[in-house]
Design a protein around this motif. Structure first.
Motif, PDB file in Angstrom:
ATOM      1  N   ARG A   1      38.602  49.251  70.016  1.00  0.00           N
ATOM      2  CA  ARG A   1      39.263  50.306  69.251  1.00  0.00           C
ATOM      3  C   ARG A   1      38.486  51.602  69.408  1.00  0.00           C
ATOM      4  NH1 ARG A   1      40.307  48.471  63.242  1.00  0.00           N
ATOM      5  NH2 ARG A   1      38.051  48.158  63.273  1.00  0.00           N
TER       6      ARG A   1
ATOM      7  N   GLN B   1      42.994  58.215  62.330  1.00  0.00           N
ATOM      8  CA  GLN B   1      43.900  57.903  63.423  1.00  0.00           C
ATOM      9  C   GLN B   1      43.163  57.002  64.418  1.00  0.00           C
ATOM     10  OE1 GLN B   1      44.905  61.803  64.799  1.00  0.00           O
ATOM     11  NE2 GLN B   1      46.232  62.256  63.055  1.00  0.00           N
TER      12      GLN B   1
ATOM     13  N   VAL C   1      41.325  58.358  67.593  1.00  0.00           N
ATOM     14  CA  VAL C   1      42.225  59.205  68.370  1.00  0.00           C
ATOM     15  C   VAL C   1      41.752  60.648  68.251  1.00  0.00           C
ATOM     16  CG1 VAL C   1      44.591  60.043  68.627  1.00  0.00           C
ATOM     17  CG2 VAL C   1      44.168  57.637  68.045  1.00  0.00           C
TER      18      VAL C   1
ATOM     19  N   VAL D   1      51.830  58.924  71.430  1.00  0.00           N
ATOM     20  CA  VAL D   1      50.972  59.190  70.268  1.00  0.00           C
ATOM     21  C   VAL D   1      51.829  59.634  69.088  1.00  0.00           C
ATOM     22  CG1 VAL D   1      48.963  60.425  69.421  1.00  0.00           C
ATOM     23  CG2 VAL D   1      49.145  59.863  71.858  1.00  0.00           C
TER      24      VAL D   1
ATOM     25  N   THR E   1      48.259  49.894  70.297  1.00  0.00           N
ATOM     26  CA  THR E   1      48.918  50.389  69.090  1.00  0.00           C
ATOM     27  C   THR E   1      48.173  51.621  68.592  1.00  0.00           C
ATOM     28  OG1 THR E   1      47.589  48.935  67.664  1.00  0.00           O
ATOM     29  CG2 THR E   1      49.745  48.107  68.377  1.00  0.00           C
ATOM     30  N   PHE E   2      48.906  52.478  67.898  1.00  0.00           N
ATOM     31  CA  PHE E   2      48.318  53.599  67.178  1.00  0.00           C
ATOM     32  C   PHE E   2      48.548  53.355  65.692  1.00  0.00           C
ATOM     33  CE2 PHE E   2      49.053  55.499  71.345  1.00  0.00           C
ATOM     34  CZ  PHE E   2      47.900  56.251  71.526  1.00  0.00           C
ATOM     35  N   THR E   3      47.485  53.401  64.909  1.00  0.00           N
ATOM     36  CA  THR E   3      47.588  53.167  63.472  1.00  0.00           C
ATOM     37  C   THR E   3      46.758  54.188  62.714  1.00  0.00           C
ATOM     38  OG1 THR E   3      45.752  51.576  63.567  1.00  0.00           O
ATOM     39  CG2 THR E   3      48.001  50.676  63.719  1.00  0.00           C
ATOM     40  N   TYR E   4      46.902  54.156  61.420  1.00  0.00           N
ATOM     41  CA  TYR E   4      46.098  55.005  60.538  1.00  0.00           C
ATOM     42  C   TYR E   4      45.417  54.080  59.538  1.00  0.00           C
ATOM     43  CZ  TYR E   4      44.823  59.035  57.652  1.00  0.00           C
ATOM     44  OH  TYR E   4      44.125  60.007  56.958  1.00  0.00           O
TER      45      TYR E   4
ATOM     46  N   PHE F   1      43.271  54.098  67.773  1.00  0.00           N
ATOM     47  CA  PHE F   1      43.884  53.462  68.940  1.00  0.00           C
ATOM     48  C   PHE F   1      43.270  52.078  69.102  1.00  0.00           C
ATOM     49  CE2 PHE F   1      43.415  52.297  73.408  1.00  0.00           C
ATOM     50  CZ  PHE F   1      44.728  52.376  73.874  1.00  0.00           C
TER      51      PHE F   1
ATOM     52  N   THR G   1      48.379  55.692  78.414  1.00  0.00           N
ATOM     53  CA  THR G   1      49.170  56.352  77.380  1.00  0.00           C
ATOM     54  C   THR G   1      49.465  57.775  77.826  1.00  0.00           C
ATOM     55  OG1 THR G   1      47.320  57.304  76.128  1.00  0.00           O
ATOM     56  CG2 THR G   1      47.934  55.033  75.619  1.00  0.00           C
TER      57      THR G   1
END
Length: 358
Positions: free
Chosen positions: A228, A151, A231, A312, A138-141, A153, A307
């Motif tokens: 984790r 950012q 990014v 992204v 997952t990509f999160t903030y 990963f 990825t």
């Protein structure tokens, strides 16, 4: 004299040709312990995969320096049936074994000769079971290493355990590999071929130990967030994540669990633990000599996920895109040179054999 000495129980052999997890690379793991200067540290991993198996032999240094590699050791793997396979000296305290792999139901031990003293591990068998890993990301903030959101990963795994009743003890480690394209300068007339891509390798959170004790679980499935990372512009290009699962025995699991508990309790790898953790290696003629490290015999499997830029969700500019209005000496040095981009990470210009997209 006893000192608080930084002991590195993990080493990664510098790769000369193929830099990837197919080589039995020992992940870096640093911590402090109450040890004596000159104390022997032996760590090795022997698996059922066709790979280069590595043993590192070193001695502790004082004042927080990394252990010093022992360059004159003689290293061999033994079987209870009397077979003996000798490791080759690769330099800097690293010893390699090729064209041999662990076989189920056969017990193996490590033997190291240093300064006319014989050190030997206990005999261990390859576990017969292993889980099937399925990776996701997952990509999160959100906050990561501090309270400020960034950012992020996140790599997760779902592990389906075998239906057999044997106890399952697992350990994981992960390596990341990203492609990096250097700046291509246009030219007129006859032009040299464009520079090859860089492939840059590093471990993901090597001090973040991931373990699983199947004897304490009522389910045959383990779902967990593994690692984790922030990014950065590495994600503009294809990015592979290789997760190595090791099926180990109970004693090896307990060894790593003690290290994990020590790290978590202290809160920092640079705090002094209450006691030094010892493994399964001893001096044959002087059992009271304290030897650091562990020789693992494991069943292993590698699972990969990748990825691309399309995955992204953040805005990203191509890092080294040529701009005719930009002076050549104004580009970051990493846009021209793989070594500059890699820093202290390993790299090469060869496509890994597994660099395949579905």
């Amino acid at each position: 004299m006893r000192n608080s000495i930084k002991v590195m129980l993990g080493y990664c052999l510098p790769f000369l040709l193929l830099l990837n997890l197919v080589t039995s690379c020992i992940d870096r793991l640093d911590f402090l312990g109450e040890t004596e200067e000159g104390q022997l540290v032996i760590y090795g991993l022997f698996t059922d995969l066709d790979e280069i198996h590595v043993v590192n032999v070193s001695r502790t240094e004082s004042f927080g320096f990394q252990p010093r590699g022992v360059i004159n050791a003689q290293v061999a793997i033994l079987t209870e049936d009397g077979e003996r396979h000798v490791y080759l000296n690769a330099g800097n305290g690293n010893y390699e074994l090729q064209n041999i792999k662990a076989i189920e139901n056969i017990s193996y031990a490590l033997e190291v000769l240093v300064d006319n003293k014989i050190y030997r591990s206990s005999f261990e068998k390859v576990p017969s079971v292993i889980a099937e890993d399925s990776l996701s990301f997952t990509f999160t903030y959100e906050p990561f290493k501090n309270e400020v959101s960034e950012q992020l990963f996140t790599l997760s795994t779902t592990s389906n355990l075998s239906s057999v009743e044997d106890p399952v003890f697992l350990r994981w480690m992960a390596e990341e590999t990203h492609l990096w394209q250097r700046t291509i300068i246009p030219c007129a007339g006859w032009c040299p071929p464009p520079p090859p891509n860089c492939f840059i390798y590093d471990f993901m959170e090597p001090n973040n130990l991931k373990l699983f004790d199947g004897s304490q679980s009522s389910t045959r499935q383990a779902i967990q967030v593994m690692w984790r990372r922030s990014v950065d512009n590495s994600f503009f290009f294809p990015f592979f994540f290789s997760v190595r699962q090791l099926s180990i025995n109970r004693k090896a699991y307990q060894y790593w669990e003690k290290i994990k508990i020590m790290i978590n309790n202290q809160g920092s790898l640079f705090d002094i633990p209450p006691a030094t953790i010892f493994g399964n290696i001893s001096n044959v003629e002087a059992q009271d000599e304290l030897v650091l490290g562990y020789f693992e015999v494991a069943k292993s499997k590698i699972t990969r996920i990748y990825t691309t830029r399309a995955d992204v969700p953040f805005n990203m500019a191509e890092p080294c895109l040529y701009n005719p209005q930009k002076p050549l000496d104004s580009y970051p040095r990493g846009c021209m040179n793989c070594a500059e981009r890699a820093g202290n990470r390993k790299w090469n210009e060869l496509n890994p054999e597994w660099w395949v997209f579905d």
